[in-house]
Design an enzyme around this catalytic site. Structure first.
Site, PDB file in Angstrom:
ATOM      1  N   ALA A  45      22.097  -5.499 -34.350  1.00  6.92           N
ATOM      2  CA  ALA A  45      22.934  -4.332 -34.610  1.00  6.92           C
ATOM      3  C   ALA A  45      23.916  -4.131 -33.454  1.00  6.92           C
ATOM      4  O   ALA A  45      25.107  -3.884 -33.672  1.00  6.92           O
ATOM      5  CB  ALA A  45      22.060  -3.099 -34.780  1.00  6.92           C
ATOM      6  N   GLU A 127      14.704 -31.208  -3.036  1.00  2.91           N
ATOM      7  CA  GLU A 127      15.995 -31.637  -3.590  1.00  2.91           C
ATOM      8  C   GLU A 127      16.646 -30.457  -4.307  1.00  2.91           C
ATOM      9  O   GLU A 127      15.941 -29.525  -4.712  1.00  2.91           O
ATOM     10  CB  GLU A 127      15.768 -32.782  -4.576  1.00  2.91           C
ATOM     11  CG  GLU A 127      15.077 -32.321  -5.841  1.00  2.91           C
ATOM     12  CD  GLU A 127      14.407 -33.431  -6.644  1.00  2.91           C
ATOM     13  OE1 GLU A 127      13.445 -34.029  -6.130  1.00  2.91           O
ATOM     14  OE2 GLU A 127      14.852 -33.672  -7.775  1.00  2.91           O
ATOM     15  N   LYS A 129      18.050 -27.957  -7.061  1.00  2.00           N
ATOM     16  CA  LYS A 129      17.782 -27.695  -8.473  1.00  2.00           C
ATOM     17  C   LYS A 129      19.149 -27.551  -9.146  1.00  2.00           C
ATOM     18  O   LYS A 129      19.864 -26.585  -8.913  1.00  2.00           O
ATOM     19  CB  LYS A 129      16.964 -26.413  -8.636  1.00  2.00           C
ATOM     20  CG  LYS A 129      16.584 -26.131 -10.075  1.00  2.00           C
ATOM     21  CD  LYS A 129      15.577 -25.008 -10.148  1.00  2.00           C
ATOM     22  CE  LYS A 129      15.001 -24.829 -11.531  1.00  2.00           C
ATOM     23  NZ  LYS A 129      15.986 -24.523 -12.551  1.00  2.00           N
ATOM     24  N   LYS A 302       8.427 -31.280  -4.643  1.00  2.00           N
ATOM     25  CA  LYS A 302       7.472 -32.057  -5.451  1.00  2.00           C
ATOM     26  C   LYS A 302       6.544 -32.845  -4.540  1.00  2.00           C
ATOM     27  O   LYS A 302       7.006 -33.430  -3.554  1.00  2.00           O
ATOM     28  CB  LYS A 302       8.223 -33.069  -6.341  1.00  2.00           C
ATOM     29  CG  LYS A 302       9.192 -32.443  -7.310  1.00  2.00           C
ATOM     30  CD  LYS A 302      10.068 -33.486  -7.994  1.00  2.00           C
ATOM     31  CE  LYS A 302      11.109 -32.784  -8.845  1.00  2.00           C
ATOM     32  NZ  LYS A 302      12.149 -33.683  -9.336  1.00  2.00           N
ATOM     33  N   LYS A 326      13.883 -20.577  -5.764  1.00  2.00           N
ATOM     34  CA  LYS A 326      15.171 -20.095  -6.270  1.00  2.00           C
ATOM     35  C   LYS A 326      15.990 -19.427  -5.170  1.00  2.00           C
ATOM     36  O   LYS A 326      15.443 -18.796  -4.267  1.00  2.00           O
ATOM     37  CB  LYS A 326      14.943 -19.076  -7.403  1.00  2.00           C
ATOM     38  CG  LYS A 326      14.154 -19.612  -8.591  1.00  2.00           C
ATOM     39  CD  LYS A 326      14.800 -20.795  -9.278  1.00  2.00           C
ATOM     40  CE  LYS A 326      15.772 -20.420 -10.349  1.00  2.00           C
ATOM     41  NZ  LYS A 326      15.258 -19.778 -11.522  1.00  2.00           N
ATOM     42  N   CYS A 420       9.480   7.719 -31.945  1.00  2.00           N
ATOM     43  CA  CYS A 420      10.083   6.397 -32.069  1.00  2.00           C
ATOM     44  C   CYS A 420      11.482   6.526 -32.690  1.00  2.00           C
ATOM     45  O   CYS A 420      11.668   7.317 -33.620  1.00  2.00           O
ATOM     46  CB  CYS A 420       9.200   5.530 -32.964  1.00  2.00           C
ATOM     47  SG  CYS A 420       9.845   3.876 -33.226  1.00  2.00           S
ATOM     48  N   CYS A 450       6.021   0.977 -38.732  1.00  2.00           N
ATOM     49  CA  CYS A 450       7.281   1.135 -37.997  1.00  2.00           C
ATOM     50  C   CYS A 450       8.133  -0.102 -38.255  1.00  2.00           C
ATOM     51  O   CYS A 450       7.733  -1.209 -37.914  1.00  2.00           O
ATOM     52  CB  CYS A 450       7.000   1.289 -36.503  1.00  2.00           C
ATOM     53  SG  CYS A 450       8.458   1.118 -35.460  1.00  2.00           S
TER      54      CYS A 450
HETATM   55  S1  IVH Z   1      11.795 -31.611 -12.022  1.00  2.00           S
HETATM   56  C1  IVH Z   1       7.912 -31.751 -14.231  1.00  2.00           C
HETATM   57  N1  IVH Z   1      13.952 -31.565 -10.553  1.00  2.00           N
HETATM   58  O1  IVH Z   1      14.790 -27.216 -13.886  1.00  2.00           O
HETATM   59  C2  IVH Z   1       9.100 -31.290 -13.534  1.00  2.00           C
HETATM   60  N2  IVH Z   1      13.909 -30.220 -12.493  1.00  2.00           N
HETATM   61  O2  IVH Z   1      12.938 -25.041 -14.293  1.00  2.00           O
HETATM   62  C3  IVH Z   1      10.339 -31.658 -14.207  1.00  2.00           C
HETATM   63  N3  IVH Z   1      15.980 -29.019 -12.924  1.00  2.00           N
HETATM   64  O3  IVH Z   1      13.714 -28.225 -17.036  1.00  2.00           O
HETATM   65  C4  IVH Z   1      11.519 -31.038 -13.627  1.00  2.00           C
HETATM   66  N4  IVH Z   1      17.084 -29.767 -11.176  1.00  2.00           N
HETATM   67  O4  IVH Z   1      16.076 -28.895 -16.320  1.00  2.00           O
HETATM   68  C5  IVH Z   1      13.340 -31.080 -11.647  1.00  2.00           C
HETATM   69  N5  IVH Z   1      15.816 -31.660  -9.196  1.00  2.00           N
HETATM   70  C6  IVH Z   1      15.211 -31.194 -10.275  1.00  2.00           C
HETATM   71  C7  IVH Z   1      15.846 -30.304 -11.149  1.00  2.00           C
HETATM   72  C8  IVH Z   1      15.151 -29.829 -12.255  1.00  2.00           C
HETATM   73  C9  IVH Z   1      17.145 -29.006 -12.251  1.00  2.00           C
HETATM   74  C10 IVH Z   1      15.718 -28.234 -14.137  1.00  2.00           C
HETATM   75  C11 IVH Z   1      15.147 -29.023 -15.287  1.00  2.00           C
HETATM   76  C12 IVH Z   1      13.882 -28.311 -15.666  1.00  2.00           C
HETATM   77  C13 IVH Z   1      14.078 -26.972 -15.054  1.00  2.00           C
HETATM   78  C14 IVH Z   1      12.757 -26.313 -14.742  1.00  2.00           C
END
Ligand code: IVH
Length: 706
Positions: A45, A127, A129, A302, A326, A420, A450
């Site tokens: 909506a 590394e 993200k 990792k 993050k 509600c 509802c």
């Molecule tokens: S590892 C089992 N490495 O983040 C782990 N993911 O939040 C597999 N992503 O779906 C992911 N950079 O699309 C990994 N250097 C990185 C990444 C990365 C971006 C994304 C990926 C994943 C998401 C998870």
């Protein structure tokens, strides 16, 4: 909508131009959330109201109609255009860390799980993200045979033709590669390419995008591969799926192998042996962030050693061996125009802030969650106030605080409704918490009566992780909910649609938005879901506290629909033994059991479930490893284990198809006891349950040790 917008007939030319620009971006963003992410953040909506306002302004100022006007855009569910691909190895997501301490805890947790001595080295990589979209690329004998998007992690979309147009993705591998290799990584677009493309799109009167990630996603999901080819996309390889022969035994060496096969890999990946090293690298990456030329939203850590990764395994959909740290959320200030109340599936009333649109980290934000009445009170926010908004990743934006100095004279306090907002105007109650105190959540007491809750239940029922019926998304559910010829008021009604349609004079195919092909397709999609896995069935019921993981545990614990259903009914009837049995399942506790008891204690829920069960056939739950010597057994670990931590022992048992329970009951098949075991051992002896030690456990499962 509560939003206090200037009436269209009072807008100046300049204001109208500004608002059309904002609406174009806002609607495009909602389209993206709906179509690309399957995760809309506003009601249909509210969405329709935005489009209507856009149209009204355009009608008054036709000369201001934009090249990227939402009324011109074709839009549509792109996702229905691609073939589905089932991932042989699921594509996982990552758990998040937000602070330095979260990272230290992550490392500590791993050391504890693995029982690493204090002086043992633990290598962890760090590394960037990448903020793009993940993709799985399958190579057979060195040739790219299939490219798939992540989708829900189990099933993605076949985008092979499009992936082949990306220069960074080799069509043929170089070097010494395994016969079957699934390389996973991120497709992304540089910021520069994004800006250039958006300018071009606007000049040509085509859809514009909000940020590089959406653009990359939109570009990959083009039906016409030549369009993808015209978009400058890039790729970084960082993970893998199925591999016939592993070329390396560490994360670093795997990525190095990918590089040797011809994939771009991120140059900022490094290995460290303590959390402080990881954190220093995080700060370095954060500092270089602005000059990278592509968007990143954090740093991924990792465990380097793949044998340790294997031991660590997964919790739900995230690996224990990795985490995403993050970057802090981005903030902006704007004006709170109004507060709407949304009613969720469980009847919870959530206040939603309607904001003067503002760009936060490249995305136009118009709504933010206010959680509950207490949050409004805590913030001391009034309608008309200037507020600070924060957006972190994909989560719904939040309001952080109020600038009291800027409060206008006509600011209004918000009064939380006592009924509600649905037409029933049912009273709203505050539930007592376990401690007997009044909870913060206000709920509508209307339950299925509802309409909001019913619709939310139905939406949940057809959602991706539940019945996932193609062509039956939120919009269609709303359509059928309100349709007079083919009403869908409960899940079972979905499965009688085709039959009812055949009996009706007015056919679905003749209705607006359908047509013969899409009606037939919808019926086929529904038919396909008439057979459903036990975990999806349980999850789809929408019982409070029964999320996907809990549904899976219940499915594995009970094995069949009948067993689960009988147990649920027994618990609702106050059967203590049934309750105890459910309680013995790992991670299932009082809150879940109470919710199940309440759900099945309600006559209309029972009727709804029975009607549904009569329509579908539920597949018995898959055992994780049905051929293992402990498959299907319920095992209790107690006492001090020497070769593995308790958590690892449980995870191992689960992998072998056993249930790891926390307490000994008549349902227990086996107790693995280490030194110092106490009451559980005694209880096992009383019940005559087999007890073995850790060494015998490894022998039984046919292993030397971890
Ligand atoms: S590892 C089992 N490495 O983040 C782990 N993911 O939040 C597999 N992503 O779906 C992911 N950079 O699309 C990994 N250097 C990185 C990444 C990365 C971006 C994304 C990926 C994943 C998401 C998870």
């Amino acid at each position: 909508m509560t939003r206090t917008a200037t009436p269209v007939d009072q807008l100046t030319h300049e204001e109208a131009a500004e608002e059309l620009a904002r609406l174009a971006a806002e609607i495009a963003e909602h389209d993206r959330r709906y179509h690309t992410e399957d995760a809309p953040t506003i009601s249909d909506a509210a969405y329709d109201a935005l489009r209507r306002r856009n149209l009204a302004i355009e009608q008054r100022f036709p000369e201001l109609i934009r090249a990227d006007s939402p009324s011109r855009a074709v839009g549509g569910a792109v996702s229905e255009k691609f073939e589905k691909v089932r991932h042989r190895v699921p594509m996982l997501s990552l758990d998040n860390a937000f602070s330095d301490d979260d990272v230290r805890d992550f490392v500590e947790r791993i050391r504890r799980f693995l029982r690493l001595p204090a002086d043992a080295e633990l290598g962890i990589t760090a590394e960037p993200k990448i903020d793009g979209l993940s993709m799985s690329l399958r190579y057979e004998d060195g040739r790219l045979v299939k490219a798939a998007t992540r989708g829900d992690g189990q099933t993605g979309e076949d985008v092979t033709a499009n992936a082949k147009t990306i220069a960074d993705i080799p069509n043929v591998l170089s070097g010494d590669f395994p016969a079957v290799l699934e390389v996973r990584g991120e497709v992304y677009m540089t910021q520069q390419a994004f800006l250039a493309l958006n300018e071009r799109q606007a000049a040509e009167g085509k859809q514009t995008y909000v940020n590089p990630r959406n653009t990359a996603a939109g570009s990959i999901r083009q039906l016409d591969a030549s369009v993808t080819a015209s978009r400058p996309l890039h790729f970084f390889a960082y993970a893998w799926g199925e591999v016939s022969a592993m070329p390396a035994d560490t994360q670093m060496a795997m990525v190095e192998a990918f590089r040797s096969y011809g994939f771009p890999v991120n140059p900022l990946m490094q290995r460290f042996t303590d959390p402080e090293g990881l954190l220093a690298h995080y700060r370095l990456i954060e500092e270089t962030r602005a000059s990278l030329g592509y968007d990143i939203d954090g740093v991924v850590y990792k465990v380097d050693d793949l044998a340790l990764q294997e031991r660590l395994g997964f919790v739900s959909r995230s690996p224990r061996w990795a985490i995403a740290h993050k970057f802090p959320a981005e903030k902006a200030t704007t004006i709170l125009n109004g507060i709407d109340i949304q009613v969720g599936r469980t009847g919870a009333l959530t206040p939603v802030a309607r904001l003067q649109p503002v760009t936060v980290g490249g995305v136009v934000v118009t709504n933010a969650t206010l959680h509950n009445a207490e949050e409004i009170e805590r913030l001391g926010v009034m309608i008309g106030d200037t507020v600070t908004v924060q957006r972190a990743g994909d989560v719904i934006p939040q309001i952080l605080g109020v600038d009291l100095a800027k409060r206008p004279d006509d600011a209004r306090a918000f009064e939380f409704p006592s009924v509600c907002p649905c037409e029933l105007k049912t009273p709203v109650v505050r539930e007592a918490t376990a401690a007997g105190v009044e909870g913060v959540v206000r709920r509508c007491t209307g339950e299925f009566a509802c309409p909001f809750q019913r619709i939310e239940h139905l939406r949940h029922f057809v959602s991706r992780r539940a019945f996932d019926i193609e062509g039956l998304g939120e919009k269609q559910i709303e359509f059928f909910f309100n349709d007079e010829d083919l009403p869908v008021k409960s899940p079972a009604d979905i499965f009688t649609l085709e039959k009812r349609d055949a009996e009706n004079l007015r056919k679905l195919k003749d209705k607006e938005g359908f047509g013969a092909v899409s009606a037939a397709k919808l019926f086929t999609a529904i038919e396909e879901r008439r057979t459903i896995s036990l975990e999806r069935m349980i999850y789809g019921l929408g019982i409070r506290h029964v999320g996907e993981t809990t549904a899976r545990t219940l499915a594995r614990g009970y094995g069949s629909w009948t067993a689960f259903h009988d147990a649920a009914l027994a618990i609702a009837n106050g059967d203590d033994q049934a309750r105890e049995e459910m309680d013995a399942l790992e991670d299932i506790g009082g809150a879940v059991i109470d919710a199940i008891a309440r759900y099945f204690g309600e006559a209309h829920n029972r009727a709804l479930v029975e009607k549904l069960a009569a329509q579908v056939s539920v597949i018995d739950a898959e055992q994780v490893a049905s051929d293992s010597p402990v498959a299907g057994k319920t095992i209790v670990f107690t006492g001090a284990l020497e070769r593995m931590s308790r958590d690892e022992a449980k995870a191992m048992a689960e992998k072998l198809g056993a249930k790891a329970a926390g307490s000994v009951s008549s349902k227990t098949d086996l107790v693995v006891a280490g030194p110092g075991a106490g009451s559980k051992l005694k209880k096992a002896a009383e019940l005559g349950i087999e007890v073995i030690d850790e060494a015998a456990w490894f022998e039984r499962i046919g292993r030397q040790g971890v």
